[in-house]
Design a protein around this motif. Structure first.
Motif, mmCIF file in Angstrom:
data_model
loop_
_atom_site.group_PDB
_atom_site.id
_atom_site.type_symbol
_atom_site.label_atom_id
_atom_site.label_comp_id
_atom_site.label_asym_id
_atom_site.label_seq_id
_atom_site.Cartn_x
_atom_site.Cartn_y
_atom_site.Cartn_z
ATOM 1 N N ALA A 116 0.860 -1.185 0.000
ATOM 2 C CA ALA A 116 0.000 0.000 0.000
ATOM 3 C C ALA A 116 0.897 1.237 0.000
ATOM 4 N N ARG A 117 0.898 2.006 1.099
ATOM 5 C CA ARG A 117 1.779 3.172 1.154
ATOM 6 C C ARG A 117 3.245 2.736 1.245
ATOM 7 N N ALA A 118 4.151 3.696 1.094
ATOM 8 C CA ALA A 118 5.579 3.375 1.032
ATOM 9 C C ALA A 118 6.043 2.573 2.242
ATOM 10 N N PHE A 119 5.455 2.825 3.396
ATOM 11 C CA PHE A 119 5.866 2.146 4.627
ATOM 12 C C PHE A 119 4.972 0.955 4.959
ATOM 13 N N GLU A 120 4.090 0.569 4.036
ATOM 14 C CA GLU A 120 3.187 -0.563 4.238
ATOM 15 C C GLU A 120 3.466 -1.628 3.176
ATOM 16 N N ARG A 209 9.174 6.494 5.416
ATOM 17 C CA ARG A 209 8.551 6.917 4.159
ATOM 18 C C ARG A 209 9.431 6.641 2.944
ATOM 19 N N ASP A 210 10.668 6.216 3.184
ATOM 20 C CA ASP A 210 11.535 5.840 2.068
ATOM 21 C C ASP A 210 11.267 4.420 1.583
ATOM 22 N N GLY A 211 10.447 3.679 2.325
ATOM 23 C CA GLY A 211 10.086 2.333 1.916
ATOM 24 C C GLY A 211 11.154 1.289 2.127
ATOM 25 N N VAL A 212 12.192 1.632 2.887
ATOM 26 C CA VAL A 212 13.293 0.699 3.140
ATOM 27 C C VAL A 212 13.028 -0.065 4.438
ATOM 28 N N LYS A 213 13.066 -1.372 4.352
ATOM 29 C CA LYS A 213 12.749 -2.226 5.495
ATOM 30 C C LYS A 213 13.857 -2.155 6.557
ATOM 31 N N ILE A 220 13.804 3.974 12.062
ATOM 32 C CA ILE A 220 13.016 4.791 11.135
ATOM 33 C C ILE A 220 12.856 6.198 11.701
ATOM 34 N N GLU A 221 12.416 7.126 10.864
ATOM 35 C CA GLU A 221 12.315 8.518 11.288
ATOM 36 C C GLU A 221 11.282 8.703 12.404
ATOM 37 N N GLN A 222 11.516 9.731 13.226
ATOM 38 C CA GLN A 222 10.677 9.974 14.394
ATOM 39 C C GLN A 222 9.218 10.224 14.007
ATOM 40 N N GLU A 223 9.010 10.894 12.915
ATOM 41 C CA GLU A 223 7.633 11.185 12.471
ATOM 42 C C GLU A 223 6.847 9.898 12.280
ATOM 43 N N ARG A 224 7.487 8.864 11.732
ATOM 44 C CA ARG A 224 6.800 7.585 11.524
ATOM 45 C C ARG A 224 6.709 6.767 12.802
ATOM 46 N N ARG A 225 7.700 6.902 13.690
ATOM 47 C CA ARG A 225 7.621 6.204 14.977
ATOM 48 C C ARG A 225 6.419 6.691 15.773
ATOM 49 N N VAL A 226 6.236 8.002 15.758
ATOM 50 C CA VAL A 226 5.159 8.611 16.541
ATOM 51 C C VAL A 226 3.794 8.461 15.850
ATOM 52 N N GLY A 227 3.808 8.488 14.512
ATOM 53 C CA GLY A 227 2.560 8.591 13.773
ATOM 54 C C GLY A 227 1.971 7.293 13.270
ATOM 55 N N TYR A 228 2.503 6.148 13.732
ATOM 56 C CA TYR A 228 1.990 4.878 13.223
ATOM 57 C C TYR A 228 2.047 3.827 14.319
ATOM 58 N N ALA A 229 1.098 2.893 14.292
ATOM 59 C CA ALA A 229 1.027 1.848 15.324
ATOM 60 C C ALA A 229 1.897 0.660 14.914
ATOM 61 N N TRP A 230 3.173 0.694 15.295
ATOM 62 C CA TRP A 230 4.108 -0.361 14.894
ATOM 63 C C TRP A 230 4.015 -1.590 15.774
#
Length: 255
Positions: A116-120, A209-213, A220-230
């Motif tokens: 789906a999205r770059a990080f999904e 958001r770079d899509g790299v596993k 991963i970047e702080q914005e994604r750590r905070v903004g997603y339920a990992w």
């Protein structure tokens, strides 16, 4: 409420759900009418498809207030639920001959796990698969295939749970505007699952958001750590209470 305007709105919503179902696979896209891109994948993400099926199941069995809707909606809803169940069974991922769980989205044509999205990225979903199992456990007189789907998924949850850790917010004034970060730390008694598990290694992974596993959420970047339920405790109640109750109701001995 006995308000006819509300009833009319509900019936319109049910017809919209029925219209949006794929006639071939029995799945639902994220958006309908269809949009180009990942929006047209069969979408379990955020329980989109499961929520549709729960509504239609209530229509069929006249539960939770849905006994008030137009009876002419029961027959098409029953057909849609049957096709939706088949879609769930057909999309359950199999690895080395063993049934696992589901991806957050599956290709509408091949039924394979899809991005789906770059990080999904394609994965085993530690969150969405819980809602799928809960829906399957609602089905009265489940077939052998449904029972196998449920028990196999539960075995996967048991094998992938992470005990003694929790994903928590911590203060970080340097990160604005939210002023927080999120970390995976030891917590006695906690149990967690990763949002995404690698299809080959069956280990949690993380993406910015770079899509790299990445192997850890700290990478991963702080914005994604905070903004997603990992991470989450999504399957905890399922394993401790709901599944044992389902086994008992269906007279299944797993000992």
């Amino acid at each position: 409420t006995k308000n006819p305007a509300y009833l009319k709105a509900v019936e319109k919503g049910i017809r919209y759900i029925l219209d949006g179902q794929y006639k071939d696979s029995g799945g639902w896209p994220q958006f309908y009418p269809l949009r180009k891109g990942y929006y047209s994948h069969i979408t379990y993400n955020d329980n989109a498809m499961v929520n549709n099926l729960n509504i239609l199941y209530d229509v069929v069995h006249q539960l939770n207030g849905f006994e008030a809707v137009d009876p002419s909606l029961i027959k098409p809803s029953k057909k849609a639920v049957k096709k939706g169940i088949q879609c769930i069974l057909n999309t359950q991922i199999k690895k080395d001959g063993k049934l696992m769980v589901w991806c957050a989205q599956h290709d509408r044509e091949t039924l394979e796990p899809a991005k789906a999205r770059a990080f999904e990225l394609p994965s085993y979903s530690g969150q969405e698969s819980v809602g799928i199992v809960r829906f399957l456990m609602r089905i009265k007189k489940p077939s052998i295939r449904i029972k196998n789907a449920i028990t196999s998924a539960v075995e996967w949850f048991e094998s992938t749970k992470i005990e003694g850790y929790s994903y928590v917010f911590v203060d970080d004034p340097s990160y604005q505007p939210r002023g927080v970060d999120r970390v995976f730390v030891k917590k006695e008694g906690a149990v967690s699952w990763g949002r995404f598990y690698d299809l080959d290694t069956n280990e949690p992974f993380f993406c910015g958001r770079d899509g790299v596993k990445k192997k850890t959420v700290a990478e991963i970047e702080q914005e994604r750590r905070v903004g997603y339920a990992w991470y989450g405790n999504w399957a905890e109640k399922l394993l401790e209470k709901e599944y044992p109750k389902w086994l008992k109701m269906n007279k299944i001995n797993r000992n």
